[in-house]
Design a protein around this motif. Structure first.
Motif, PDB file in Angstrom:
ATOM      1  N   LEU A  78       0.416  -1.383  -0.446  1.00 55.12           N
ATOM      2  CA  LEU A  78      -0.292  -0.127  -0.302  1.00 55.12           C
ATOM      3  C   LEU A  78       0.516   1.469  -0.053  1.00 55.12           C
ATOM      4  CD1 LEU A  78      -2.576   1.651   0.326  1.00 55.12           C
ATOM      5  CD2 LEU A  78      -2.628   1.091   2.762  1.00 55.12           C
ATOM      6  N   LYS A  79       1.780   1.179   0.851  1.00 58.15           N
ATOM      7  CA  LYS A  79       3.043   2.459   1.237  1.00 58.15           C
ATOM      8  C   LYS A  79       3.547   2.584  -0.400  1.00 58.15           C
ATOM      9  CE  LYS A  79       7.351   4.064   2.810  1.00 58.15           C
ATOM     10  NZ  LYS A  79       7.954   4.142   4.074  1.00 58.15           N
ATOM     11  N   TYR A  80       4.226   2.113  -1.478  1.00 59.72           N
ATOM     12  CA  TYR A  80       4.574   2.150  -2.436  1.00 59.72           C
ATOM     13  C   TYR A  80       4.011   2.529  -3.336  1.00 59.72           C
ATOM     14  CZ  TYR A  80       8.789   0.971   0.370  1.00 59.72           C
ATOM     15  OH  TYR A  80       9.563   1.157   1.114  1.00 59.72           O
ATOM     16  N   SER A  81       2.116   2.031  -2.955  1.00 63.76           N
ATOM     17  CA  SER A  81       1.932   2.156  -4.453  1.00 63.76           C
ATOM     18  C   SER A  81       1.310   3.730  -4.110  1.00 63.76           C
ATOM     19  CB  SER A  81       0.362   1.285  -3.939  1.00 63.76           C
ATOM     20  OG  SER A  81       0.854  -0.080  -4.426  1.00 63.76           O
ATOM     21  N   LEU A  82       1.446   3.816  -3.218  1.00 60.98           N
ATOM     22  CA  LEU A  82       0.444   5.129  -2.970  1.00 60.98           C
ATOM     23  C   LEU A  82       1.525   7.044  -3.126  1.00 60.98           C
ATOM     24  CD1 LEU A  82      -0.752   5.218   0.920  1.00 60.98           C
ATOM     25  CD2 LEU A  82      -1.645   6.205  -1.863  1.00 60.98           C
ATOM     26  N   GLU A  83       3.385   6.310  -3.204  1.00 61.15           N
ATOM     27  CA  GLU A  83       4.213   7.285  -3.340  1.00 61.15           C
ATOM     28  C   GLU A  83       3.662   7.451  -4.631  1.00 61.15           C
ATOM     29  OE1 GLU A  83       8.078   5.684  -2.118  1.00 61.15           O
ATOM     30  OE2 GLU A  83       7.470   5.358  -0.448  1.00 61.15           O
ATOM     31  N   ILE A  84       3.467   5.820  -5.999  1.00 60.90           N
ATOM     32  CA  ILE A  84       3.841   5.578  -7.265  1.00 60.90           C
ATOM     33  C   ILE A  84       2.291   6.392  -7.649  1.00 60.90           C
ATOM     34  CG2 ILE A  84       3.428   4.162  -9.769  1.00 60.90           C
ATOM     35  CD1 ILE A  84       4.900   2.372  -8.004  1.00 60.90           C
ATOM     36  N   LEU A  85       1.387   6.283  -6.705  1.00 63.65           N
ATOM     37  CA  LEU A  85       0.162   7.200  -7.743  1.00 63.65           C
ATOM     38  C   LEU A  85      -0.199   8.499  -7.362  1.00 63.65           C
ATOM     39  CD1 LEU A  85      -2.474   5.073  -6.794  1.00 63.65           C
ATOM     40  CD2 LEU A  85      -1.778   5.480  -8.915  1.00 63.65           C
ATOM     41  N   LEU A  86       0.620   8.577  -5.831  1.00 60.32           N
ATOM     42  CA  LEU A  86       1.022  10.477  -5.632  1.00 60.32           C
ATOM     43  C   LEU A  86       2.255  10.976  -7.187  1.00 60.32           C
ATOM     44  CD1 LEU A  86       0.663  10.241  -1.794  1.00 60.32           C
ATOM     45  CD2 LEU A  86      -0.149  10.995  -3.347  1.00 60.32           C
ATOM     46  N   GLU A  87       2.542  10.689  -6.868  1.00 60.00           N
ATOM     47  CA  GLU A  87       3.758  10.685  -8.521  1.00 60.00           C
ATOM     48  C   GLU A  87       3.047  11.123  -9.187  1.00 60.00           C
ATOM     49  OE1 GLU A  87       8.571   9.536 -10.244  1.00 60.00           O
ATOM     50  OE2 GLU A  87       7.178   9.086  -8.425  1.00 60.00           O
ATOM     51  N   LEU A  88       2.515  10.058  -9.635  1.00 58.83           N
ATOM     52  CA  LEU A  88       1.311  10.781 -10.702  1.00 58.83           C
ATOM     53  C   LEU A  88      -0.071  11.848 -10.813  1.00 58.83           C
ATOM     54  CD1 LEU A  88       0.585   6.841 -12.605  1.00 58.83           C
ATOM     55  CD2 LEU A  88       2.634   8.667 -13.199  1.00 58.83           C
ATOM     56  N   GLU A  89       0.392  12.971  -9.610  1.00 55.10           N
ATOM     57  CA  GLU A  89      -0.265  13.379  -9.337  1.00 55.10           C
ATOM     58  C   GLU A  89      -2.081  12.890  -9.193  1.00 55.10           C
ATOM     59  OE1 GLU A  89       0.175  16.931 -11.518  1.00 55.10           O
ATOM     60  OE2 GLU A  89       1.759  16.942 -11.235  1.00 55.10           O
ATOM     61  N   VAL A  90      -2.205  12.246  -8.788  1.00 55.17           N
ATOM     62  CA  VAL A  90      -3.568  11.438  -8.918  1.00 55.17           C
ATOM     63  C   VAL A  90      -4.169  11.360  -7.196  1.00 55.17           C
ATOM     64  CG1 VAL A  90      -5.051   9.117  -8.626  1.00 55.17           C
ATOM     65  CG2 VAL A  90      -2.806   9.608 -10.518  1.00 55.17           C
ATOM     66  N   HIS A  91      -5.854  11.936  -7.459  1.00 53.53           N
ATOM     67  CA  HIS A  91      -5.994  12.702  -5.606  1.00 53.53           C
ATOM     68  C   HIS A  91      -6.768  11.979  -5.545  1.00 53.53           C
ATOM     69  CE1 HIS A  91      -9.479  14.329  -4.465  1.00 53.53           C
ATOM     70  NE2 HIS A  91      -8.989  14.649  -3.444  1.00 53.53           N
ATOM     71  N   ILE A  92      -6.365  11.185  -3.885  1.00 58.95           N
ATOM     72  CA  ILE A  92      -5.615   9.672  -3.543  1.00 58.95           C
ATOM     73  C   ILE A  92      -7.400  10.362  -2.345  1.00 58.95           C
ATOM     74  CG2 ILE A  92      -5.439   8.287  -1.636  1.00 58.95           C
ATOM     75  CD1 ILE A  92      -4.266   7.786  -4.633  1.00 58.95           C
ATOM     76  N   ARG A  93      -8.283   9.285  -2.480  1.00 55.99           N
ATOM     77  CA  ARG A  93      -9.814   9.786  -2.571  1.00 55.99           C
ATOM     78  C   ARG A  93      -9.879   9.126  -0.179  1.00 55.99           C
ATOM     79  NH1 ARG A  93     -13.964  11.456  -5.656  1.00 55.99           N
ATOM     80  NH2 ARG A  93     -15.595  11.752  -3.431  1.00 55.99           N
ATOM     81  N   ASP A  94      -9.308   8.189   0.018  1.00 54.39           N
ATOM     82  CA  ASP A  94      -8.718   7.473   1.383  1.00 54.39           C
ATOM     83  C   ASP A  94      -8.467   6.147   0.636  1.00 54.39           C
ATOM     84  OD1 ASP A  94      -9.494   7.062   3.349  1.00 54.39           O
ATOM     85  OD2 ASP A  94     -11.517   5.168   2.381  1.00 54.39           O
ATOM     86  N   SER A  95      -7.483   5.393   1.815  1.00 52.76           N
ATOM     87  CA  SER A  95      -6.800   3.745   1.419  1.00 52.76           C
ATOM     88  C   SER A  95      -6.281   3.812   2.750  1.00 52.76           C
ATOM     89  CB  SER A  95      -5.485   4.866   0.804  1.00 52.76           C
ATOM     90  OG  SER A  95      -4.862   5.118   2.411  1.00 52.76           O
TER      91      SER A  95
END
Length: 432
Positions: A368-385
């Motif tokens: 989860l931690k490393y997947s979040l890093e990748i998505l944030l680097e793509l400037e994806v809006h994380i709604r919840d995790s």
């Protein structure tokens, strides 16, 4: 706008020192992604997961095992290597054989010295791996039709069922249902031919539930995503795409696999599930998606073999299938290596730029931690995790490294949609 391939965190890069390294096709397995691989298929002399499915169902042509005993022996052979030194059976000295741990009946050793050396690590997971070894065999009942067993009508609304503790009481006493499977012909056949004693009935009941929970975890996670994004299946029909669908979801797939959604959302307007992925296995679900809304109060399942962004170009853009109201990905694994990140990049950008509500699941908090890093680097809006209240109860062994702590399917999730709000995007500066 970020669109380049994100770099993997170095601390999470897979190693190449295991018997199942990236060179053998187990790249993702070395980073806590369990499951079948091409290596296993090669050992069984099978070209794809379709042949594997046909074999375990007893329908294979040209590769039929002579009997069930041979089938179970061949399947077990794919787990045989020394857990301590990684030796394969063909690399042992003449007269030497791999011996199984008598407590868990799961892992193997080539010598007593290897077993003694490995014990400090193995003792931490031996009890858990005993359960894994039972589940590995009982899971065959998913192909015989004994599992999954039928579930009861919901006595609560979807909003009231927030976790397994809310779902289980609606099923009443499962003992009679489980005992019917225990006394069935297929259970008898299994343990008559498995290369180990039959566990006691208590162990087998728990195994049946664990395997059932893994199956239901996917369906209930989809239902959770529907509610999380405030989608209303009573107001209009919903189209849900399962991106990156693999052999795990499709090898034994039936047209009724998502019917629990009918109980979760009774009298809904119609729900379409489209499984999309390069590892989709041929079967009854391999049919075109709907061009028009399907019948009310029913779940329609279809499948497409290929990458999701290809499916979008070939089907969605040509209006041969509906645009999704929701996209769900079970264990996409793009954290595992740079090649997987690159393969998923077009899909992740597509989901982001089309502002599609999406939920992906992970095996562990680290993933989860490393997947979040990748998505944030793509400037994806994380709604919840966070942790998934409908995580599978079945422990999954990381086959490449058996003494790693087992993980669980759908144990964590990420909800995301669209681009990160501009105020959350850091501007480059002298210290950034």
């Amino acid at each position: 706008m970020a669109s380049e391939i994100p770099a993997l965190p170095q601390s999470y890069a897979p190693g190449t020192d295991s018997v199942f390294s990236d060179r053998s096709g187990f790249y993702s397995l070395d980073t806590n992604v369990p499951g079948l691989s091409k290596v296993i298929l090669n050992k069984l002399n099978m070209k794809d997961y379709g042949e594997y499915r046909a074999a375990v169902e007893g329908k294979a042509k040209g590769i039929l095992f002579r009997n069930y005993k041979e089938l179970f022996q061949k399947m077990e052979e794919t787990f045989k290597f020394c857990t301590s030194c990684n030796k394969l059976p063909e690399h042992l000295a003449e007269g030497q054989t791999l011996k199984r741990c008598v407590k868990c009946l799961n892992v193997y050793y080539c010598t007593k010295d290897c077993q003694k050396k490995d014990w400090p690590q193995h003792k931490k997971v031996c009890k858990m791996l005993r359960l894994v070894a039972i589940d590995r065999l009982v899971e065959w009942l998913m192909f015989t039709g004994d599992l999954p067993f039928s579930t009861e009508k919901w006595s609560k609304s979807a909003a009231e069922v927030k976790n397994w503790e809310d779902w289980l009481p609606m099923q009443g006493d499962l003992t009679s249902c489980l005992d019917a499977i225990l006394s069935g012909a297929n259970m008898t056949t299994l343990w008559k031919n498995a290369s180990r004693p039959r566990p006691d009935d208590s162990d087998l009941r728990q195994s049946l539930w664990r395997i059932q929970s893994e199956f239901l975890s996917r369906v209930l996670t989809v239902g959770m995503a529907i509610r999380h994004f405030s989608l209303d299946p009573y107001a209009k029909p919903l189209t849900i795409h399962l991106a990156g669908a693999s052999h795990n979801e499709t090898m034994g797939a039936r047209l009724t696999d998502y019917d629990e959604l009918n109980k979760m959302f009774p009298a809904h307007q119609g729900i379409e599930i489209v499984m999309v992925g390069p590892e989709v296995v041929d079967g009854p679900i391999m049919r075109p998606p709907l061009r028009a809304f399907g019948p009310r109060q029913r779940v329609y399942i279809s499948a497409y073999k290929g990458l999701y962004h290809q499916f979008w170009e070939d089907v969605v853009e040509k209006e041969e299938g509906a645009k999704p109201d929701l996209v769900v990905g079970f264990h996409p694994g793009f954290h595992a290596n740079q090649g997987l990140v690159q393969g998923w990049l077009p899909t992740l950008l597509l989901l982001r730029d089309y502002n599609i509500p999406s939920l992906f699941t992970m095996y562990s908090e680290m993933e989860l931690k490393y997947s979040l890093e990748i998505l944030l680097e793509l400037e994806v809006h994380i709604r919840d995790s966070g942790p998934n209240p409908f995580t599978s109860q079945k422990p999954e062994q990381v086959q490449a490294c058996p003494n790693k702590t087992p993980v669980y399917c759908n144990s964590h999730y990420i909800c995301f949609q669209g681009l990160m709000p501009q105020e959350d995007v850091e501007e480059p500066g002298p210290d950034n």
